[in-house]
Design a protein around this motif. Structure first.
Motif, mmCIF file in Angstrom:
data_model
loop_
_atom_site.group_PDB
_atom_site.id
_atom_site.type_symbol
_atom_site.label_atom_id
_atom_site.label_comp_id
_atom_site.label_asym_id
_atom_site.label_seq_id
_atom_site.Cartn_x
_atom_site.Cartn_y
_atom_site.Cartn_z
ATOM 1 N N MET A 169 47.125 50.043 43.409
ATOM 2 C CA MET A 169 46.984 50.559 42.057
ATOM 3 C C MET A 169 45.836 51.561 41.924
ATOM 4 S SD MET A 169 49.440 48.722 40.706
ATOM 5 C CE MET A 169 49.407 48.192 39.002
ATOM 6 N N LEU C 66 52.046 40.792 42.875
ATOM 7 C CA LEU C 66 52.450 42.197 42.820
ATOM 8 C C LEU C 66 53.693 42.446 43.673
ATOM 9 C CD1 LEU C 66 51.706 45.016 41.760
ATOM 10 C CD2 LEU C 66 50.376 45.357 43.833
ATOM 11 N N PHE C 70 57.525 43.509 42.611
ATOM 12 C CA PHE C 70 58.232 44.660 43.179
ATOM 13 C C PHE C 70 59.604 44.245 43.674
ATOM 14 C CE2 PHE C 70 56.237 48.825 43.949
ATOM 15 C CZ PHE C 70 55.117 48.655 43.172
ATOM 16 N N VAL C 160 48.794 42.709 36.793
ATOM 17 C CA VAL C 160 49.627 43.556 37.664
ATOM 18 C C VAL C 160 50.952 43.908 36.993
ATOM 19 C CG1 VAL C 160 48.612 42.572 39.751
ATOM 20 C CG2 VAL C 160 50.762 41.667 38.898
ATOM 21 N N ALA C 163 52.715 47.322 37.032
ATOM 22 C CA ALA C 163 53.468 47.807 38.183
ATOM 23 C C ALA C 163 54.967 47.838 37.900
ATOM 24 C CB ALA C 163 53.197 46.927 39.408
#
Lengths: 224, 250, 219
Positions: A169, C66, C70, C160, C163
């Protein structure tokens, strides 16, 4: 396999690149862990001091670092300090700094907990046997502290490895970023690459963390 | 004697290949009080735990009021309501008040109303001299008091058979009496009881029948006076001798 | 720091914080349920299921949220399983948290002596009754600190969510920094809002913990 998009991994150097990305993440965590272990022991020793000022300062440090999501800390270091102090910080350096600061706080707390968990009469019975301060620490206190500490420290290490996934990030090219690049480059030819590649990344992270977790569990069982 | 409450036939029990109870048979009639004595590790407690199906058995069968206990695990809760068990370590529920400890099972299991269960709980507590402790928590009570509560907690389910597993073994000596008095009182009321104990004086006072257990089997059984004054087997004699002190100084 | 900038950013952060809280609490509630069921399966040693639960716990605890997100958000649709970003964030958090909650519940339940279960069973209770009214209430007291730590940990993990293009606090901060370069104000509000969310949880948690310890409920 075609439909699931795994084949893209075997094209060219894709898999090697992915592993390279994993290494970037692991390198960041290893350096941060190294710093945290050393600084954390000092920190823990400081935290057991009776001095109220030291107590307040270490507590403040611990609570501040702990209450904030690591992502926020990364943002503060990467976007904030570069702006405020005008220095240049690569994403990787910022990550190492943040994880080392966080790791030191957590490690310090573990060390403090382990030191304080040794009952008073252990010190007393060591003294009663005629051991001097250094001897009783070395032969009585330290071994017990280590047994308590080691499984927890190993757990902390897996937490730090998992947390390094966040560095994506702030623009660090680690495994997830490489995965994105591979998927992007093969968007036309392998439309399902996202499934296979992200699953592979998940498995690789698991393979990096799981053995360490097992070790912690085994030590805990053996020493409890 | 009245109708048969408990019948154990050829019970076989082992732990990891080691035989603990071997071909043990026993019947208990309504209103009968049987006390099991024997050296440590002879399987006394295991026998009680088998009767309540807390332990699986490897052979034989146990009937409670005609129903086989180990036959169907789904019927176990039903059968266990008929068997009250009191443990050495009381095992009150620490997060519940004395009253709630006692009324939990009648309300949850027998679906009795709160008022009904509490009224009976208080009557029973009164009888063991603890009515004023109903609102307290287990940690506020002494060991003897806790054990009396544990007995009440079993009684309120109206069991056909009560099992007592060394209920005074964890108590300070001065509290043993208050618990044993409750047991004597229950015997007088005609309850059917199977008691494991190390208190020989008490065994003699409360029992209709003594069962001497050794090496996983009943070695000798008889009326208390016969057993304690004229034990027939050599093993029983040896066991009873461990409770008397020969003169130390000649 | 510019007060006007702060004021103009405030509504954006408020909205983002509400999203973080809403999805966070939902995910944590689900994690709680998953954890409870998994711990019960482990405690009762239910064959086959316990192996599945063990594998799930290891997987959820040894992979980063994370990456889980995804996979859920970009990977699964390739198999035809499409989700909204919100559903994805919540289920990711629940998947991760379920493993942690299960461990917390399990260690609490195992701290209660088995003879407590036996004494409940000998009163005629079914396993479910014994579990819910005797073992669990005591286990909760033991597990409370670990459960509370998990709640805070999971709330932090929501950071997160950006994302998978959820407009949470991190997303808002990054967006504003990129757009207007008001780094200081953006980061200041980011920290303040996370403190507003996390500090109360942490304080209430330690308050309850102290009361539990004082009451000695259970132990």
């Amino acid at each position: 396999m075609q439909a699931l998009g795994f084949e893209v991994l075997w094209k060219g150097k894709n898999f090697a690149r992915l592993m390279g990305g994993l290494w970037v993440a692991l390198r960041i965590s290893l350096i941060a862990v190294g710093i945290s272990l050393v600084a954390g022991v000092l920190m823990g020793a400081l935290m057991t001091r009776k001095n109220p000022l030291i107590k307040a300062l270490t507590q403040l440090y611990l609570e501040t670092v702990r209450i904030m999501p690591q992502m926020v800390l990364l943002f503060l270091a990467f976007f904030g300090t570069t702006r405020w102090f005008g220095w240049n910080l690569s994403g990787e350096t910022a990550s190492v700094i943040v994880f080392a600061l966080w790791g030191t706080a957590e490690m310090g707390d573990l060390v403090r907990g382990a030191l304080e968990s040794i009952p008073r009469h252990q010190y007393e019975s060591a003294a009663a046997l005629g051991l001097d301060g250094k001897q009783s620490f070395l032969y009585v206190i330290l071994p017990q502290t280590l047994r308590r500490l080691l499984p927890q420290v190993i757990n902390l290490i897996t937490r730090m490895i998992k947390t390094t996934s966040l560095v994506l990030m702030i623009g660090v090219v680690e495994m997830l970023k490489v995965a994105q690049q591979i998927i992007e480059a093969n968007r036309m030819k392998v439309p399902n690459a996202a499934f296979g590649v992200y699953l592979t990344v998940l498995v690789l992270y698991f393979l990096a963390c799981w053995p360490i977790s097992l070790l912690a569990k085994a030590l805990e069982k053996r020493w409890s | 004697m009245g109708r048969e409450i408990l019948r154990i036939e050829h019970l076989h029990k082992e732990f990891e290949g080691k035989t603990v109870l071997d071909d043990l048979s026993l019947t208990l009639a309504e209103g009968e009080v049987a006390v099991i004595v024997g050296p440590s590790g002879c399987g006394k407690s295991t026998l009680l735990r088998c009767v309540n199906a807390l332990e699986p058995i490897q052979g034989g069968s146990i009937f409670l009021d005609g129903a086989e206990i180990h036959a169907d695990p789904r019927k176990l809760p039903q059968l266990r309501q008929k068997v009250g068990m009191v443990f050495q370590s009381y095992e009150l529920f620490p997060h519940k008040s004395i009253l709630d400890n006692i009324t939990l099972a009648p309300r949850k299991v027998q679906k009795r109303s709160r008022e009904d269960a509490e009224a009976e709980a208080l009557t029973l507590l009164e009888r063991v001299g603890l009515a004023d402790r109903a609102k307290d928590y287990p940690r506020q009570l002494s060991g003897g008091q806790k054990q009396r509560v544990a007995i009440v907690r079993s009684l309120i389910m109206h069991p056909a058979l009560m099992l007592f597993d060394e209920v005074t073994a964890a108590l300070d000596p001065e509290m043993v009496r208050e618990v044993l008095d409750v047991l004597l009182d229950l015997a007088k009321q005609g309850r059917t009881m199977l008691i494991v104990t190390h208190e020989m004086q008490f065994a003699r006072a409360v029992a209709d029948r003594i069962l001497f257990l050794d090496d996983g089997g009943i070695v000798e059984e008889g009326r208390p006076a016969d057993f304690f004054d004229h034990p027939k087997t050599e093993r029983a004699q040896r066991f009873l001798n461990t409770f008397t002190f020969e003169t130390v100084k000649e | 720091m510019n007060a006007d900038v702060l004021r103009s950013y405030l509504p954006l952060y408020k909205e983002a914080a509400m999203l973080t809280i809403r999805l966070g609490l939902l995910g944590i509630a689900l994690a709680f349920l998953i954890g409870l069921v998994c711990a019960a399966v482990l405690y009762c040693k239910i064959p086959v299921l316990r192996t599945v639960v063990r594998a799930y716990i290891e997987l959820s605890r040894n992979t980063p949220l994370l990456i889980q997100l995804f996979f859920l958000y970009y990977g699964l649709p390739k198999l035809g399983i499409r989700t909204t970003p919100e559903a994805c964030g919540v289920s990711g958090l629940a998947f991760l948290g379920g493993g942690y909650m299960a461990e917390a519940f399990r260690s609490g339940m195992e701290a209660i002596a088995p003879i407590q279960l036996e004494s409940a069973l000998s009163l005629g209770m079914t396993r479910t009754q014994a579990l819910s009214s005797v073992i669990l209430p005591q286990a909760l007291t033991v597990s409370f600190p670990a459960l509370m730590a998990n709640v805070i940990f999971l709330m932090k993990e929501t950071s997160v969510f950006s994302a998978v293009s959820l407009m949470d606090l991190m997303f808002t901060a990054k967006d504003l920094i990129g757009l207007y370069y008001n780094t200081t104000e953006s980061l200041f509000l980011l920290v303040v809002f996370y403190l507003l969310i996390l500090l109360p949880i942490s304080l209430v948690g330690s308050l309850i913990e102290r009361r539990l310890r004082y009451a000695g409920a259970g132990l």
